[in-house]
Scaffold this motif. Structure first.
Motif, PDB file in Angstrom:
ATOM      1  N   UNK A 113      54.592  56.655  44.507  1.00  0.00           N
ATOM      2  CA  UNK A 113      53.218  56.263  44.213  1.00  0.00           C
ATOM      3  C   UNK A 113      52.822  55.155  45.190  1.00  0.00           C
ATOM      4  N   UNK A 114      51.549  54.943  45.364  1.00  0.00           N
ATOM      5  CA  UNK A 114      51.126  53.903  46.297  1.00  0.00           C
ATOM      6  C   UNK A 114      50.011  53.055  45.714  1.00  0.00           C
ATOM      7  N   UNK A 115      49.939  51.854  46.210  1.00  0.00           N
ATOM      8  CA  UNK A 115      48.874  50.933  45.834  1.00  0.00           C
ATOM      9  C   UNK A 115      48.410  50.231  47.107  1.00  0.00           C
ATOM     10  N   UNK A 116      47.104  50.160  47.302  1.00  0.00           N
ATOM     11  CA  UNK A 116      46.545  49.542  48.511  1.00  0.00           C
ATOM     12  C   UNK A 116      45.851  48.238  48.144  1.00  0.00           C
ATOM     13  N   UNK A 117      46.274  47.166  48.790  1.00  0.00           N
ATOM     14  CA  UNK A 117      45.673  45.844  48.582  1.00  0.00           C
ATOM     15  C   UNK A 117      44.792  45.531  49.788  1.00  0.00           C
ATOM     16  N   UNK A 118      43.474  45.456  49.614  1.00  0.00           N
ATOM     17  CA  UNK A 118      42.578  45.161  50.740  1.00  0.00           C
ATOM     18  C   UNK A 118      42.760  43.736  51.256  1.00  0.00           C
ATOM     19  N   UNK A 119      42.409  43.534  52.524  1.00  0.00           N
ATOM     20  CA  UNK A 119      42.446  42.200  53.106  1.00  0.00           C
ATOM     21  C   UNK A 119      41.361  41.317  52.494  1.00  0.00           C
ATOM     22  N   UNK A 120      41.665  40.034  52.390  1.00  0.00           N
ATOM     23  CA  UNK A 120      40.646  39.062  52.004  1.00  0.00           C
ATOM     24  C   UNK A 120      40.490  38.803  50.524  1.00  0.00           C
ATOM     25  N   UNK A 121      41.319  39.432  49.684  1.00  0.00           N
ATOM     26  CA  UNK A 121      41.232  39.162  48.251  1.00  0.00           C
ATOM     27  C   UNK A 121      41.939  37.849  47.923  1.00  0.00           C
ATOM     28  N   UNK A 122      41.445  37.164  46.902  1.00  0.00           N
ATOM     29  CA  UNK A 122      42.188  36.005  46.419  1.00  0.00           C
ATOM     30  C   UNK A 122      43.332  36.525  45.541  1.00  0.00           C
ATOM     31  N   UNK A 123      44.298  35.674  45.282  1.00  0.00           N
ATOM     32  CA  UNK A 123      45.496  36.102  44.562  1.00  0.00           C
ATOM     33  C   UNK A 123      45.185  36.668  43.184  1.00  0.00           C
ATOM     34  N   UNK A 124      44.277  36.058  42.447  1.00  0.00           N
ATOM     35  CA  UNK A 124      43.961  36.558  41.107  1.00  0.00           C
ATOM     36  C   UNK A 124      43.381  37.966  41.134  1.00  0.00           C
ATOM     37  N   UNK A 125      42.660  38.295  42.190  1.00  0.00           N
ATOM     38  CA  UNK A 125      42.139  39.657  42.330  1.00  0.00           C
ATOM     39  C   UNK A 125      43.280  40.639  42.588  1.00  0.00           C
ATOM     40  N   UNK A 126      44.255  40.224  43.401  1.00  0.00           N
ATOM     41  CA  UNK A 126      45.423  41.071  43.660  1.00  0.00           C
ATOM     42  C   UNK A 126      46.217  41.287  42.377  1.00  0.00           C
ATOM     43  N   UNK A 127      46.419  40.220  41.629  1.00  0.00           N
ATOM     44  CA  UNK A 127      47.166  40.329  40.370  1.00  0.00           C
ATOM     45  C   UNK A 127      46.459  41.264  39.388  1.00  0.00           C
ATOM     46  N   UNK A 128      45.147  41.247  39.402  1.00  0.00           N
ATOM     47  CA  UNK A 128      44.382  42.122  38.518  1.00  0.00           C
ATOM     48  C   UNK A 128      44.593  43.587  38.880  1.00  0.00           C
ATOM     49  N   UNK A 129      44.590  43.892  40.174  1.00  0.00           N
ATOM     50  CA  UNK A 129      44.831  45.270  40.631  1.00  0.00           C
ATOM     51  C   UNK A 129      46.218  45.735  40.210  1.00  0.00           C
ATOM     52  N   UNK A 130      47.202  44.876  40.398  1.00  0.00           N
ATOM     53  CA  UNK A 130      48.584  45.229  40.053  1.00  0.00           C
ATOM     54  C   UNK A 130      48.752  45.359  38.545  1.00  0.00           C
ATOM     55  N   UNK A 131      48.101  44.505  37.799  1.00  0.00           N
ATOM     56  CA  UNK A 131      48.199  44.545  36.337  1.00  0.00           C
ATOM     57  C   UNK A 131      47.613  45.842  35.779  1.00  0.00           C
ATOM     58  N   UNK A 132      46.529  46.324  36.387  1.00  0.00           N
ATOM     59  CA  UNK A 132      45.850  47.515  35.880  1.00  0.00           C
ATOM     60  C   UNK A 132      46.564  48.810  36.262  1.00  0.00           C
ATOM     61  N   UNK A 133      47.480  48.744  37.208  1.00  0.00           N
ATOM     62  CA  UNK A 133      48.200  49.949  37.620  1.00  0.00           C
ATOM     63  C   UNK A 133      49.178  50.370  36.521  1.00  0.00           C
ATOM     64  N   UNK A 134      48.986  51.556  35.978  1.00  0.00           N
ATOM     65  CA  UNK A 134      49.770  52.024  34.828  1.00  0.00           C
ATOM     66  C   UNK A 134      51.138  52.572  35.223  1.00  0.00           C
ATOM     67  N   UNK A 135      51.362  52.817  36.505  1.00  0.00           N
ATOM     68  CA  UNK A 135      52.650  53.339  36.970  1.00  0.00           C
ATOM     69  C   UNK A 135      53.688  52.223  37.037  1.00  0.00           C
ATOM     70  N   UNK A 136      53.222  51.018  37.305  1.00  0.00           N
ATOM     71  CA  UNK A 136      54.118  49.867  37.385  1.00  0.00           C
ATOM     72  C   UNK A 136      54.509  49.405  35.979  1.00  0.00           C
ATOM     73  N   UNK A 137      55.554  48.604  35.905  1.00  0.00           N
ATOM     74  CA  UNK A 137      56.015  48.116  34.606  1.00  0.00           C
ATOM     75  C   UNK A 137      56.241  46.607  34.649  1.00  0.00           C
ATOM     76  N   UNK A 138      56.390  46.002  33.467  1.00  0.00           N
ATOM     77  CA  UNK A 138      56.710  44.578  33.374  1.00  0.00           C
ATOM     78  C   UNK A 138      55.486  43.684  33.388  1.00  0.00           C
ATOM     79  N   UNK A 139      55.644  42.497  32.854  1.00  0.00           N
ATOM     80  CA  UNK A 139      54.574  41.504  32.846  1.00  0.00           C
ATOM     81  C   UNK A 139      54.683  40.608  34.074  1.00  0.00           C
ATOM     82  N   UNK A 140      53.544  40.277  34.658  1.00  0.00           N
ATOM     83  CA  UNK A 140      53.515  39.449  35.866  1.00  0.00           C
ATOM     84  C   UNK A 140      53.866  38.005  35.520  1.00  0.00           C
ATOM     85  N   UNK A 141      54.745  37.427  36.309  1.00  0.00           N
ATOM     86  CA  UNK A 141      55.109  36.024  36.153  1.00  0.00           C
ATOM     87  C   UNK A 141      53.861  35.167  36.400  1.00  0.00           C
ATOM     88  N   UNK A 142      53.458  34.335  35.441  1.00  0.00           N
ATOM     89  CA  UNK A 142      52.240  33.517  35.590  1.00  0.00           C
ATOM     90  C   UNK A 142      52.246  32.612  36.821  1.00  0.00           C
TER      91      UNK A 142
END
Length: 352
Positions: A113-142
């Motif tokens: 599976x793949x996930x694309x992170x665009x350039x120029x996002x702040x970290x919280x936006x990246x974390x949101x994309x990763x959090x919403x991906x249902x293929x991934x597992x586990x809770x993100x370290x705060x």
């Protein structure tokens, strides 16, 4: 003595009679594990979960009607040297043999599976994309939310159930590799004390432009300003700091915003912001460490997604006048030899 002879004779007879049977079953099983399986009619996706052993995997294959005979399954495993199945999702084509399927498991040829992170996002936006991906597992370290600018925007491949924190660590590692490479190949005499300083400028470049042809030009402006101990005066740094402090999105930067002092405001403070203001891509990092040499100290956004550059405040104000009032004369000394003519206005304003 005769008794022993009878026992030996019986043993020999049993061995003799058994050998054809053994050979038959051996040949039969060897053929079964090598011939295309007809127990399933279509291509199928199955999942081997982390921690599954041989018994669990057989249950998965049996449930999906791929293999129903445990003896044949066990014989197939015996025929696979160093068999170590990997967990993941697997695409099993129809008409494969048992040995071919086991080879797929052994090689870990799972669905990527793949996930694309665009350039120029702040970290919280990246974390949101990763959090919403249902293929991934586990809770993100705060603690990841406090790390601005250290995740390399890119397309990443992973298997189902891949841990979100492991993905973020990969992104962090890729950023370190990219930054190390560009740092080791940087131009001489740049006004950076560390790689982290370069990352800050790269993040500002990323926030200022999406035009590849302009990245090194914008970098040159900030380098020139740092060398002259001038304030960077970058609007995105103001926006980032205010949004970080107030948690409110700012759509338009107002003049009053520029006067609100904070650790990222490059209008009120000289030098670099406290941290990067986004996660920059490879091209912006390269631009920060390999800028074009220019005499530019100013730039202003045009209406076409580009910028007009100026060597002095006088030229800068002319560019602003041009963009506001569209008072035109032919371009002369303001034309940049570094910009493609197609990206430049054909005329510029006249200062009376």
């Amino acid at each position: 003595m005769g008794f022993l002879k009878n026992i030996l004779s019986n043993i020999l007879i049993i061995i003799f009679l058994s050998t054809p049977v053994f050979i038959y079953f051996f040949v039969h099983l060897s053929n079964e594990i090598r011939k295309p399986l007809k127990t399933y009619e279509d291509n199928i996706i199955i999942e081997i979960k982390n921690g599954y052993n041989s018994k669990n995997i057989f249950k998965v294959l049996n449930k999906n009607n791929i293999i129903n005979n445990k003896l044949i399954y066990e014989f197939g495993i015996i025929n696979k040297k160093n068999y170590l199945p990997k967990y993941g999702q697997y695409y099993i084509k129809k008409n494969l043999s048992l040995l071919e399927i086991l080879e797929i498991f052994n090689n870990g040829e799972s669905i990527q599976h793949k996930i694309t992170i665009p350039e120029g996002l702040i970290t919280n936006q990246i974390l949101s994309i990763i959090e919403k991906n249902k293929i991934l597992s586990g809770e993100i370290d705060p603690s990841f939310s406090e790390l601005e600018g250290i995740f390399l925007p890119e397309t990443y491949f992973f298997t189902k159930g891949y841990d979100r924190n492991d993905l973020l660590l990969r992104m962090k590692s890729e950023m370190n590799k990219e930054l190390d490479y560009e740092w080791n190949n940087r131009k001489k005499n740049l006004p950076y004390k560390s790689k982290f300083d370069a990352l800050k400028i790269a993040s500002i470049i990323e926030s200022e432009t999406g035009a590849d042809s302009e990245r090194k030009l914008i970098s040159s402006v900030f380098i020139n300003r740092l060398n002259k101990n001038m304030k960077l005066q970058s609007d995105p740094t103001v926006k980032y700091g205010l949004e970080k402090k107030n948690s409110n999105q700012i759509k338009i930067i107002k003049r009053s915003h520029l006067k609100l002092d904070h650790a990222w405001n490059t209008y009120t403070r000289k030098g670099l912001p406290l941290t990067p203001i986004c996660n920059p891509g490879k091209k912006s990092i390269r631009a920060a460490l390999n800028p074009i040499k220019t005499d530019y100290f100013y730039f202003v956004a045009d209406s076409k997604g580009g910028h007009l550059f100026a060597k002095s405040l006088k030229e800068h104000n002319i560019n602003i006048l041009y963009l506001k009032n569209k008072n035109l004369i032919r371009l002369n000394d303001n034309k940049s030899i570094f910009l493609n003519d197609n990206n430049l206005p054909l005329e510029k304003p006249f200062k009376k």
